[in-house]
Design an enzyme around this catalytic site. Sequence first.
Site, PDB file in Angstrom:
ATOM      1  N   TRP A 196     -28.908 -12.730 -12.758  1.00  6.91           N
ATOM      2  CA  TRP A 196     -27.891 -13.184 -11.797  1.00  6.91           C
ATOM      3  C   TRP A 196     -27.610 -12.122 -10.740  1.00  6.91           C
ATOM      4  CZ3 TRP A 196     -24.536 -17.429 -13.817  1.00  6.91           C
ATOM      5  CH2 TRP A 196     -23.559 -17.827 -12.919  1.00  6.91           C
ATOM      6  N   TYR A 221     -16.585  -6.716 -16.391  1.00  4.23           N
ATOM      7  CA  TYR A 221     -15.874  -6.106 -17.517  1.00  4.23           C
ATOM      8  C   TYR A 221     -16.594  -4.816 -17.890  1.00  4.23           C
ATOM      9  CZ  TYR A 221     -13.593  -6.045 -22.111  1.00  4.23           C
ATOM     10  OH  TYR A 221     -12.859  -5.708 -23.216  1.00  4.23           O
ATOM     11  N   SER A 222     -15.867  -3.711 -17.971  1.00  2.00           N
ATOM     12  CA  SER A 222     -16.507  -2.417 -18.165  1.00  2.00           C
ATOM     13  C   SER A 222     -16.610  -2.035 -19.632  1.00  2.00           C
ATOM     14  CB  SER A 222     -15.734  -1.326 -17.427  1.00  2.00           C
ATOM     15  OG  SER A 222     -16.185  -0.056 -17.859  1.00  2.00           O
ATOM     16  N   ARG A 258     -17.766   0.742 -20.487  1.00  2.00           N
ATOM     17  CA  ARG A 258     -17.489   2.182 -20.570  1.00  2.00           C
ATOM     18  C   ARG A 258     -16.019   2.361 -20.913  1.00  2.00           C
ATOM     19  NH1 ARG A 258     -18.851   5.766 -15.591  1.00  2.00           N
ATOM     20  NH2 ARG A 258     -18.742   7.379 -17.193  1.00  2.00           N
ATOM     21  N   ARG A 271     -31.654 -21.200  -8.746  1.00  2.00           N
ATOM     22  CA  ARG A 271     -31.300 -21.122 -10.159  1.00  2.00           C
ATOM     23  C   ARG A 271     -31.068 -22.479 -10.818  1.00  2.00           C
ATOM     24  NH1 ARG A 271     -33.555 -16.423 -11.455  1.00  2.00           N
ATOM     25  NH2 ARG A 271     -32.840 -14.757 -10.082  1.00  2.00           N
TER      26      ARG A 271
END
Lengths: 307, 307, 307, 307
Positions: free
Chosen positions: B106, B117-118, B120, B228
């Site tokens: 994507w 959304y992290s 880390r 797509r």
Amino acid sequence: MAKNDELQELLQTKNITKRATVQAIEELLYSPIPVLDHGFIRVVDYMGDDSSIVQAARVSYGRGTKKSLQDKGLINYLMRHRHTTPFEMCDIKFHIKLPIFIARQWIRHRTASVNEYSARYSILSNEFYVPEKANLSPQSTINKQGRSTDTLPSEVADRVLSIIKNDSINCYNHYVEMMNEDESGNVIDENNIGITRELARINLTLNTYTEWYWKINLHNLLHFLALRADPHAQYEIRVYAQAMLDVVKAWVPYAYEAFEEHKMYATSISRKGMEVIRQMIDGKKIDQESSGMSKREWDELMVNLKP
Amino acid sequence: MAKNDELQELLQTKNITKRATVQAIEELLYSPIPVLDHGFIRVVDYMGDDSSIVQAARVSYGRGTKKSLQDKGLINYLMRHRHTTPFEMCDIKFHIKLPIFIARQWIRHRTASVNEYSARYSILSNEFYVPEKANLSPQSTINKQGRSTDTLPSEVADRVLSIIKNDSINCYNHYVEMMNEDESGNVIDENNIGITRELARINLTLNTYTEWYWKINLHNLLHFLALRADPHAQYEIRVYAQAMLDVVKAWVPYAYEAFEEHKMYATSISRKGMEVIRQMIDGKKIDQESSGMSKREWDELMVNLKP
Amino acid sequence: MAKNDELQELLQTKNITKRATVQAIEELLYSPIPVLDHGFIRVVDYMGDDSSIVQAARVSYGRGTKKSLQDKGLINYLMRHRHTTPFEMCDIKFHIKLPIFIARQWIRHRTASVNEYSARYSILSNEFYVPEKANLSPQSTINKQGRSTDTLPSEVADRVLSIIKNDSINCYNHYVEMMNEDESGNVIDENNIGITRELARINLTLNTYTEWYWKINLHNLLHFLALRADPHAQYEIRVYAQAMLDVVKAWVPYAYEAFEEHKMYATSISRKGMEVIRQMIDGKKIDQESSGMSKREWDELMVNLKP
Amino acid sequence: MAKNDELQELLQTKNITKRATVQAIEELLYSPIPVLDHGFIRVVDYMGDDSSIVQAARVSYGRGTKKSLQDKGLINYLMRHRHTTPFEMCDIKFHIKLPIFIARQWIRHRTASVNEYSARYSILSNEFYVPEKANLSPQSTINKQGRSTDTLPSEVADRVLSIIKNDSINCYNHYVEMMNEDESGNVIDENNIGITRELARINLTLNTYTEWYWKINLHNLLHFLALRADPHAQYEIRVYAQAMLDVVKAWVPYAYEAFEEHKMYATSISRKGMEVIRQMIDGKKIDQESSGMSKREWDELMVNLKP
């Protein structure tokens, strides 16, 4: 594989060109520079040199000023005053091998051209990143997005490394089993049937290595490097950025020097921060409260003033 | 979690605005539309409607022509003749939950704004994609990049599903163990020490779910969807594209209709292909050899002419 | 023309929406804000508010934190640490009327969507920019790219204004004559024949007004404004940027405040510059020579330290 | 000026490089190719060749397949199936001289890097575009955005040319007078004072020539050329596009051939259009009404089927 033969042949190439050519980067061309345990970067092509920046800034017929000092001064001026477009006139293309979790951070920079090895079409190699023990750090309690400076007790580190290794191998073996094809694409069991590659790969772990061609102009590359060679970047991408900094230094030494001075190691001081600095220089007393800055902003400023 | 309360509150919002507003998309706003086993798309915001396209094309004061038929005709004309810029004047923002291997495909579309959304900073949820049995296909022998239409023998399928489930769970459990934190961020063993989140995540499999905010203008969205929602796209991204097509249809019905007719289901015929068609219409005999086309090109053309 | 009727109707619109809505920008919506002698900007649409930035940064279900202070703090943090992507999640669309020479500077920013009034298709209005006397400045002898602070002797200014007015009118009259069409598209001389619009326009002067729709996300808008509201920007584009700053302030007040503090009025200090500052704070003697900076860099730093 | 000396020196350059090098484009390097009455394009630098496209598509170590036919087939396949990213791996840089009204169309393509000669900083030359008599056409009555195929009566054409010439000269003379500087930057009247360059230029006409450096990758260049070498493009930009097509043909012959076949001279047929074609091939009777197409769409299709 013929990988080495092809590489050797490329290294022997001697084409004659009228284009701007940089000896120091010619010497780096094509040879992989190792990064992490199985990764690398290698320069595959480049366009332009320091004088191309000058030439574009002047929209002139020639190639830079032919006077080194003048070129250097202009490049420094352009960098200092954020005249960024002339730096877009140089391009570089890398072939890079890197773990997927790093590729995911990397690709967020939308200003490059990328061709990645397709795991829909081809089979990924049985190679995955396992950190060195020294790089296994606990979560930082100060910076929620990074590592603390502590290292892990040795037995915990051993357990971690063994988990990562085992899970990677286990997942890869199952990947191959599900496709019913080995790493080289040979059918494993003639009487069996495997699932499609694009689906089998979903079982691989994020430390599996992938490869891509990555082409970017100098301006966007420097922006990428400023962010990714920064101490706040994740260690595993920082080592790639550092290897690239050396490449840039060889390729466009004046632009690199200006970049270090005015971007990489420059500091942005806020409006209130400048006011604090002016007062401190005047020998006036000022503290966080009277500065109007938040505690956090004040601390960040103080670190910059007394590192 | 308060997830549901927040959502309920948003669904009750009644703001008054002078902006172009589309009733059909207002009804979709904020509610997740399920995709795959744990994924979703939900529209979080939008800007513009069909008349905004007309307005921009005319650079006029008003809001479209106020005559539906005229607006429709102009939008159709713009799409047909690739006047793409007016379609850039509408924007839509989605919140999307999707498996990482799909996120990797994507993100190759560089024309959107993304906040992911992290992993880390935060801990990923214990959710991963497991295909339905019906979607487990062998590799296609014709199209090296796709699935054959055969399905897998049931016992092979069972084995595959059990591998994917077990490896995902196993890797997730080790992820949590290595961090010494559970899914909610609670320390698991007070006497132990875990590694940083950014490193522990490398042990997760590619079918783990992630989330992001994704904002794109209508022109770029239609380009994304044309690629797509195409039968050549991987099934798992195609279902997201299909859910989005319905959203677009509700939002900008004229643009959607023109898109279906002139882009989504249009066919690009090569120069030689047009010559073949002209001869066939004239009733002349023509075959691959005399056409100058390669075998493959000829076959592709014939599929289009006699589907 | 019905221009005013359409505008009045738009101003009466009362749609109900679930989308984030900002009262202060609703009040600006659609009404032209005058700039220069015949130009304007008017907000035509917008998407998102301060809480949308927070929402995207958190990839969360809700709409910001619902605690003003927390939102403000996070936005400030994001701006300070160049986490730029959440600012891409807000969009704004302007209808702008501006002289062509300004449009040429403006369009160099490639990150916006633009639909310009077509002089191939339509006839341009008889409107052109004539500077005010106070803005007629001689070339600066210090800054080769700008104006000096001197003003022109009155009789020279009169001559300049009369040249600009006469040449603009003369060229426009010839434009109309060559097309054999007046400003409203009526044929002037039935027995004559005119040339195509796309060619006739080449006779117009660069101060002729044009119009466009211009849509950009907040991050890119702030970057544009930082450059174009800067004292080094040409006066005639600066006044547009200033009008836009007021719009941004009404629309996303937290983002605007953080922008002023950390970008618009922040100062980038080079590596050597930081060293100089540290020494000055320590009360050490340092001058240009010992600093390692060039004369020009040193002077620029001193201006920042003692403005 | 030393323009010619510099050019001669560049033409003598013989650098040795390991990079992909194309003999046919080396021969074009640096020499201006004339376009219109005073314009030109000249290739200043390039990166990559046909084999670079193959190399990127394969993410391989070598340089293409070394088997010409295979490379050609793959490039053709990539173009046909819109695998566009490998074409981004080649870059070319032009120095272009063109009238401002063409520069305004050109710059709408946002995917290139541009450095334009600055009329804030420097003085523009006394050169402007005057069309040839044969290219003076009346407005088309069919296509509202173009020229009819009629030419103008000779006396009307003479009048038009004389207007354009006189107004251009007159405006330029006033430009110089207002600055109190001649074309070379010499003060005209020591006792007088001029206005700043950035303001004086607003008096120039849109046919004044400007210059820029323009760098773009092959994919984006081909997109630009498909639009601007099209018969619907304005004549004055089309001639630039045509000159560039010849450059591309010399540089990447396989990519060029695939581009001509599958993009430049390909035709996009709508869903309904394909249905019409299928019926016509089957010998069935079909007309506009029964096709479901609008009169205009039908006519456009018929032109394509019986040109």
